[in-house]
Scaffold this active site. Structure first.
Site, mmCIF file in Angstrom:
data_model
loop_
_atom_site.group_PDB
_atom_site.id
_atom_site.type_symbol
_atom_site.label_atom_id
_atom_site.label_comp_id
_atom_site.label_asym_id
_atom_site.label_seq_id
_atom_site.Cartn_x
_atom_site.Cartn_y
_atom_site.Cartn_z
ATOM 1 N N LYS A 118 0.817 -1.217 0.000
ATOM 2 C CA LYS A 118 0.000 0.000 0.000
ATOM 3 C C LYS A 118 0.849 1.266 0.000
ATOM 4 O O LYS A 118 0.411 2.313 -0.459
ATOM 5 C CB LYS A 118 -0.977 -0.025 1.159
ATOM 6 C CG LYS A 118 -2.045 -1.100 0.953
ATOM 7 C CD LYS A 118 -3.157 -1.053 1.958
ATOM 8 C CE LYS A 118 -4.268 -2.014 1.576
ATOM 9 N NZ LYS A 118 -3.842 -3.439 1.682
HETATM 10 C C1 LIG Z 1 -4.441 -4.526 1.101
HETATM 11 C C2 LIG Z 1 -3.674 -5.801 1.013
HETATM 12 C C3 LIG Z 1 -4.045 -6.826 0.121
HETATM 13 C C4 LIG Z 1 -5.284 -6.756 -0.741
HETATM 14 O O1 LIG Z 1 -5.184 -5.795 -1.755
HETATM 15 P P1 LIG Z 1 -6.498 -5.303 -2.524
HETATM 16 O O2 LIG Z 1 -6.057 -4.137 -3.326
HETATM 17 O O3 LIG Z 1 -7.473 -4.903 -1.449
HETATM 18 O O4 LIG Z 1 -6.991 -6.427 -3.345
HETATM 19 C C5 LIG Z 1 -3.256 -7.957 0.054
HETATM 20 N N1 LIG Z 1 -2.169 -8.099 0.842
HETATM 21 C C6 LIG Z 1 -1.775 -7.139 1.710
HETATM 22 C C7 LIG Z 1 -0.596 -7.371 2.569
HETATM 23 C C8 LIG Z 1 -2.514 -5.942 1.828
HETATM 24 O O5 LIG Z 1 -2.134 -5.007 2.700
#
Ligand SMILES: *Cc1c(COP(=O)(O)O)cnc(C)c1O
Length: 476
Positions: A118
């Site tokens: 993120k």
């Molecule tokens: C947010 C997240 C996901 C999922 O990603 P999306 O964009 O919601 O599909 C997967 N793995 C981790 C570690 C995350 O923080």
């Protein structure tokens, strides 16, 4: 470039106008009117830019196709300030490595400040917000709810930024000690941690209640940074290009991607990259026990889960009851028919909690025209995959990435590299790593001892008025 709403009843807007907004006024999500095309010559040019000038320059090239209301020199500077070795740990920013000899590759997206993918988008968002708010002479108070990754990524992106404050609610005592330490150790004046005596849903309900108080929302300039934000999705498109360019030598080659998925934000960026012409063979959705997406891609039925069927798993950032970005893909799937889309998500999801496209010819396009396939992974799969990767290749992966690796192996095709996106580092989910390996996960040096740092957090009852009062007090 103008942006339209998936539900078809909102004015078309430019990038900077949707940057600070959430949903479109008609309840839809914003998408560009069309996807800019990257042909063979242009891809060759991008290959050279990436090789000679690096990730930030590549990011500028992609973003500038979608953003025409920020001067080129400013956008370039924003990219250069965001994607640095200092912030992301390596010059490659998203280095790709082999996991064994069967064509499986891992693209590391988790070496930013909070050790989850993120950061890739949120760090850019922080700089874009600061830039745009200064240009408008405005301020923004970001109110959010987190059970872990999103909240910390937002706080590390917005800390110390002018014109922005963050009020982040989280369920008291429910995040991992590492995650709590990451967030609560921030001492920046513009970052406010609010630990709510309750569960994650209580936090989300508070955020919703505050946002639904339109007078309060306007007076205190409340905004969000959730995963439906188009700028976040756009920032993620860049690393699909970077992954492709690292895994191939010529544009004639194709690659596939497997993406550990929850809200469909990450893989939706892969869909956008593929629509732009990036030579992607398959986009593989990997889910955990919360398998709404796997069910859809197998059957054509999209059925939102109730609370009793939303499970707490050892890949918690994929624990969702519905996938908030999925509407963007379905919009393309039904041929951008906004009336149809509004019916599926308004009537279907809104009233019945589901829709069924199994008999619709468009459903065939999900796998055919759009290259989507899916698979599911459970706790036992994660533990076995973490153990196997460590024992055979000396590579320690986190629980979410393990879901990806498990599903990727089921979808390997000869001669097509399969890139699994690494969405977090193992240290964030230490308990499961210990279960799998009988040892503690590696800890990047900069996180040594963070659990012992002083904490900046207020504990509060799950009471909307108390949260509102707190926000009011801290906005001068
Ligand atoms: C947010 C997240 C996901 C999922 O990603 P999306 O964009 O919601 O599909 C997967 N793995 C981790 C570690 C995350 O923080």
């Amino acid at each position: 470039m103008l942006y339209l709403s998936t539900r078809g009843h909102a004015d078309r807007k430019r990038f900077c106008d949707i940057l600070l907004a959430g949903l479109a006024p008609d309840g839809g999500l914003y998408l560009p009117e069309s996807y800019p095309q990257v042909d063979d010559a242009r891809l060759t040019q991008l290959r050279e830019v990436y090789a000679r000038q690096g990730y930030a320059a590549l990011a500028y090239e992609i973003l500038s196709l979608y953003i025409d209301d920020i001067p080129a020199a400013d956008l370039k500077a924003l990219c250069a300030k965001t994607y640095t070795r200092d912030i992301f740990g390596t010059d490659a920013i998203v280095p790709v490595r082999k996991l064994g000899e069967d064509g499986l590759l891992i693209e590391a997206l988790s070496n930013g400040p909070t050790l989850a993918f993120k950061d890739m988008a949120m760090q850019l968002l922080g700089n874009l917000f600061e830039y745009e708010l200064a240009r408008r002479g405005e301020e923004l108070n970001i109110l959010g709810a987190t059970s872990g990754d999103t909240g910390s990524a937002a706080e590390y992106a917005m800390r110390g930024k002018h014109g922005v404050r963050v009020f982040m609610t989280s369920p008291e005592g429910r995040m991992s000690p590492f995650q709590q330490a990451q967030m609560f150790s921030l001492q920046d004046e513009n970052i406010h941690n609010i630990a709510i005596e309750g569960v994650f849903d209580d936090c989300q309900d508070i955020v919703k209640a505050v946002s639904n108080d339109h007078a309060f929302k306007a007076r205190y300039k409340i905004g969000t940074v959730n995963s439906i934000n188009w700028a976040r999705l756009l920032a993620q498109v860049v690393y699909y290009f970077a992954g492709y360019l690292q895994a191939t030598k010529s544009n004639a080659e194709k690659v596939s991607f497997t993406v550990p998925s929850g809200n469909f934000g990450n893989i939706c960026a892969g869909h956008v990259a593929r629509q732009m012409g990036l030579p992607i063979s398959r986009l593989v959705v990997a889910t955990n026990e919360n398998d709404v997406l796997d069910e859809f891609f197998r059957t054509g039925v999209y059925k939102v889960r109730g609370a009793a069927h939303t499970y707490e798993t050892s890949s918690p950032s994929m624990d969702i009851s519905k996938a908030s970005n999925f509407e963007r893909f379905v919009f393309d799937l039904v041929g951008r028919d906004a009336a149809r889309l509004a019916q599926l998500f308004g009537e279907g999801i809104g009233k019945q909690g589901q829709f069924d496209l199994s008999a619709d010819p468009a459903f065939k396009d999900a796998a055919g025209k759009y290259g989507f396939v899916s698979g599911k992974s459970t706790h036992a799969d994660r533990v076995a995959t973490i153990k196997d990767s460590y024992e055979r290749f000396g590579d320690m992966i986190d629980t979410h990435t393990a879901d990806g690796v498990k599903v990727a192996r089921e979808n390997l095709a000869p001669g097509v590299p399969m890139i699994v996106l690494e969405t977090a580092l193992p240290i964030k989910f230490a308990a499961t790593i210990e279960e799998a390996l009988g040892r503690e996960p590696d800890r990047p040096a900069k996180f040594d001892g963070i659990e012992a740092l002083p904490k900046r957090v207020v504990v509060m009852a799950a009471d909307v008025q108390k949260v509102k009062d707190f926000i009011a007090q801290h906005c001068r």
